[in-house]
Structure formats: structure tokens, C-alpha cells
Design a protein around this motif. Structure first.
Motif, PDB file in Angstrom:
ATOM      1  N   VAL A  89      42.194  29.576  37.856  1.00 28.69           N
ATOM      2  CA  VAL A  89      43.013  29.950  39.591  1.00 28.69           C
ATOM      3  C   VAL A  89      41.530  29.807  40.666  1.00 28.69           C
ATOM      4  CG1 VAL A  89      44.857  30.922  38.523  1.00 28.69           C
ATOM      5  CG2 VAL A  89      42.743  32.351  39.280  1.00 28.69           C
ATOM      6  N   TYR A  90      41.911  30.136  41.733  1.00 24.18           N
ATOM      7  CA  TYR A  90      41.180  30.156  42.593  1.00 24.18           C
ATOM      8  C   TYR A  90      40.179  31.859  42.325  1.00 24.18           C
ATOM      9  CZ  TYR A  90      38.465  29.894  46.769  1.00 24.18           C
ATOM     10  OH  TYR A  90      37.274  29.641  48.365  1.00 24.18           O
ATOM     11  N   LEU A  91      39.142  32.253  42.653  1.00 24.79           N
ATOM     12  CA  LEU A  91      38.759  33.502  42.125  1.00 24.79           C
ATOM     13  C   LEU A  91      39.007  34.904  42.894  1.00 24.79           C
ATOM     14  CD1 LEU A  91      35.443  34.334  40.197  1.00 24.79           C
ATOM     15  CD2 LEU A  91      36.061  35.645  42.334  1.00 24.79           C
ATOM     16  N   PRO A  92      38.316  33.546  44.858  1.00 23.48           N
ATOM     17  CA  PRO A  92      38.632  35.141  45.262  1.00 23.48           C
ATOM     18  C   PRO A  92      40.105  35.252  46.178  1.00 23.48           C
ATOM     19  CG  PRO A  92      37.296  32.939  46.190  1.00 23.48           C
ATOM     20  CD  PRO A  92      37.786  32.873  44.825  1.00 23.48           C
ATOM     21  N   ASP A  93      41.115  34.472  44.887  1.00 21.77           N
ATOM     22  CA  ASP A  93      42.717  35.019  45.088  1.00 21.77           C
ATOM     23  C   ASP A  93      43.184  35.628  44.049  1.00 21.77           C
ATOM     24  OD1 ASP A  93      42.634  33.033  47.671  1.00 21.77           O
ATOM     25  OD2 ASP A  93      43.570  31.197  46.595  1.00 21.77           O
ATOM     26  N   TYR A  94      41.800  35.941  43.182  1.00 24.67           N
ATOM     27  CA  TYR A  94      42.782  37.172  42.053  1.00 24.67           C
ATOM     28  C   TYR A  94      41.784  37.597  41.654  1.00 24.67           C
ATOM     29  CZ  TYR A  94      46.229  33.267  40.963  1.00 24.67           C
ATOM     30  OH  TYR A  94      47.948  32.959  41.105  1.00 24.67           O
ATOM     31  N   VAL A  95      41.480  38.290  43.101  1.00 24.55           N
ATOM     32  CA  VAL A  95      40.100  38.818  42.419  1.00 24.55           C
ATOM     33  C   VAL A  95      40.565  40.515  42.149  1.00 24.55           C
ATOM     34  CG1 VAL A  95      38.493  40.697  44.018  1.00 24.55           C
ATOM     35  CG2 VAL A  95      38.161  38.312  44.584  1.00 24.55           C
ATOM     36  N   ASP A  96      41.583  40.798  42.415  1.00 22.23           N
ATOM     37  CA  ASP A  96      42.389  41.971  42.174  1.00 22.23           C
ATOM     38  C   ASP A  96      42.781  42.084  40.549  1.00 22.23           C
ATOM     39  OD1 ASP A  96      41.449  43.014  44.194  1.00 22.23           O
ATOM     40  OD2 ASP A  96      43.460  42.986  45.152  1.00 22.23           O
TER      41      ASP A  96
END
Length: 338
Positions: A89-96
Motif C-alpha cells: 500500500v502507499y505508505l502516506p495513505d496508511y500512516v494511521d
């Protein structure tokens, strides 16, 4: 002692990060930096799509500590994909949502561990001051739109590839199971065919043996019949001269019970002179001695020779004893007339 304590602290800080490293992918070609910031020296260039190990990220997840090939450094999170629930997954979209560990950056210990031979290593004091002045900016996550677009597209592509690989894996496993079942079925059919062929061959061999035995018996009987025929022919050939000799031999006098005896030559009895009947006597009646005029029957056996009598003439017994002629005379009536 102070330097030794720094090394121990760095080892303690690095041990969990190495243990908690997670797979990642670089979405585009990016620079591997010696620290979490655009101003730090470049360690190496990582091509897009390359696989990296993410050891952790700073608080705020703006920069992450990664290793690629034999190098170690920092990459902005907007160029990274993270393995989450078995897909990238794209890391900034799954920070939380992601569980990437939070790690600090200690320049002196970090550089001493990975950049001791690099040209900028002897300027550690300068870069320590630079980090202290830019630390607040490194913890802020600022995403470039183009980088985000590239990262999301790469993540979607990687997800599709992962799904395709998973689907291909499922298909391959299904194909493998089908092939295995087919192979087992072929083996079973082959085994059944071999068993049937062996049984058929045994039946054919048994039938051939039985037929061979029957043919041998028939041939033996044929030879025996031929031998008997030849033997009979030889016997017939031997008996032909004997039969021919028997047909050419004169007839042999038959035995008493087989053929009648030879008939003895017929001897005519001497008939005495008979007087003619006198017409004056009875006036046309039958002669007195009619039997004398009748021909005498053939005697079955030869007559006995006549015995000589006193008058010199043979005495002929013209009529049997005890019989009378039509004249009713006795057995010697003819003698009386004489």
C-alpha cells in the motif's frame, strides 16, 4: 568511556529496528540520503520498483530508515510502499493503520555505524548542527502531488500484480491438482489396462495351449488312423494272392452237413414180361397188375444185387411187402400169376 557508551546506545537503538524490518518498494527512482532531509549527502540512487527493507520511520512518518543492497540511509515516505496485510500500500495513505516502528535519528552513532569511510564523515560536527536546525522540518509530512500520484498508481499496480500473482498461484495450484488427478487417473487407467492386457494375454496363452494340445491330439489320431489304414492296406495286399489261389483251386468234396452227397448212378430194375390183358376176360377192365405197368420211382439208394434163384433167373421183388395193388393182391401176387 563516553565513546563506548555511545556505541552501546547505538547498538541498542539499531537492534529493534533490524528485528522489525518490513518489506517495502520504492515507487520511483529516489536518492538514499545520509539523514532524514533533502540537505543531507546522497549515499546512493535507488531505482524505481526496487525492493527495500523498512527499519522504521521518524515520528510523523515523513522519513523512513531503509536498507538497499549494501547501503543504509533515509528515504521520504512519499516514495515508499509498505507491506500491509499481505499487499503493498502507499505508505502516506496508511500512516494511521500501518505498524511501522518509530525510530529516532542520532547522527553521531548512525554515521559511525554506516559512514565511517565516507568523504563527509570527518565533517560530523557540521552535519550535527545542520540536523539540530532542520529536525522540526523532517518530522512534518509534506506530500508532493506528483509523488503521491506516482505512489498511488504504483501501489494500485502492485496490488493488481499481487492479486494476479495470487490468482495465478491459485490457478497454478488448481492446475497442479487437476494435473495430479489426471496423472493419477492415467496411472490407474494404465494399471487397469495393463491388468486387462495381462489377463487377456494369459487367456490367449491358455487358449493357445489348449488349442495346441487339441491339435496335437488330432494330429496323433490322424497319424494313428493313417497308420491303421496303411496296415489294413498291407494286410489286404498280402491276402489278395491267397484269395486268388483259393478261387483257382478245384472244389473240395463237401462234408456231410455242408453239401449233399453225390447221387449214385440210377439202376433200372428189370421188368419181367407182363402178359397183355385179355379182352375176353373182363371185357375192358383195368389190368390186374396195374402197378407193374407204372414206371418205378427212383430209388434213393443203389439197389442191392439180385440173388440167384433155383430156376436160374433172378428173383425180382416187384412190389414191396404188405402193399396191395389195385387188384387187392398180396405182396407176392405177381409170383402167383406166374
Amino acid at each position: 568511556m563516553k565513546l563506548r557508551g555511545l556505541f552501546i546506545a547505538a547498538a541498542v537503538l539499531l537492534m529493534p529496528t533490524a528485528a522489525l524490518a518490513a518489506p517495502g518498494i520504492v515507487t520511483t527512482t529516489v536518492s538514499l540520503r545520509a539523514g532524514p532531509g533533502e540537505g543531507f549527502p546522497t549515499v546512493d540512487r535507488i531505482p524505481g520498483g526496487a525492493r527495500v527493507n523498512i527499519h522504521g520511520c521518524l515520528r510523523g512518518t515523513a522519513w523512513c530508515d531503509v536498507s538497499w543492497s549494501d547501503d543504509r540511509g533515509w528515504v521520504s515516505s512519499q516514495y515508499l510502499e509498505y507491506l500491509y496485510r499481505n499487499r503493498y500500500v502507499y505508505l502516506p495513505d496508511y500512516v494511521d493503520e500501518i505498524d511501522a516502528p518509530v525510530v529516532p535519528f542520532v547522527l553521531t552513532s548512525y554515521w559511525s555505524s554506516y559512514y565511517a569511510g565516507r568523504p563527509w564523515y570527518h565533517r560530523r560536527a557540521y552535519w550535527s548542527g545542520y540536523w539540530q536546525s532542520h529536525e522540526r522540518f523532517a518530522t512534518r509530512l509534506t506530500i508532493d502531488r506528483s509523488a503521491a500520484r506516482i505512489g498511488r498508481a504504483a501501489a494500485a499496480r502492485d496490488a493488481a500484480l499481487s492479486e494476479a500473482k495470487a490468482r495465478v498461484g491459485v490457478e497454478e495450484r488448481s492446475r497442479a491438482r487437476v494435473e495430479e488427478r489426471t496423472r493419477v487417473g492415467v496411472k490407474e487407467r494404465t494399471r487397469a489396462g495393463v491388468t486387462e492386457r495381462v489377463t487377456r494375454e494369459k487367456d490367449i496363452a491358455t487358449r493357445s495351449t489348449r488349442e495346441g494340445q487339441e491339435r496335437a491330439v488330432q494330429a496323433r489320431m490322424t497319424r494313428e488312423n493313417a497308420r491303421m489304414t496303411r496296415e489294413n492296406a498291407r494286410v489286404a495286399v498280402r491276402e489278395q494272392p491267397m484269395a486268388r489261389a483259393r478261387t483257382q483251386m478245384p472244389p473240395i468234396m463237401a462234408r456231410g452237413h455242408d453239401e449233399p452227397r453225390a447221387v449214385a448212378p440210377r439202376i433200372e430194375r428189370a421188368t419181367p414180361h407182363m402178359a397183355q390183358p385179355n379182352a375176353a376176360r373182363g371185357g375192358g377192365g383195368p389190368p390186374m397188375n396195374a402197378r407193374a405197368q407204372m414206371p418205378a420211382p427212383a430209388a434213393p439208394r443203389a439197389a442191392a444185387p439180385a440173388m440167384p434163384q433155383a430156376g436160374g433167373a433172378p428173383h425180382i421183388n416187384a412190389a414191396p411187402r404188405g402193399g396191395g395193388g389195385p387188384g387187392g393182391g398180396g405182396g407176392h401176387g405177381q409170383d402167383k400169376r406166374q
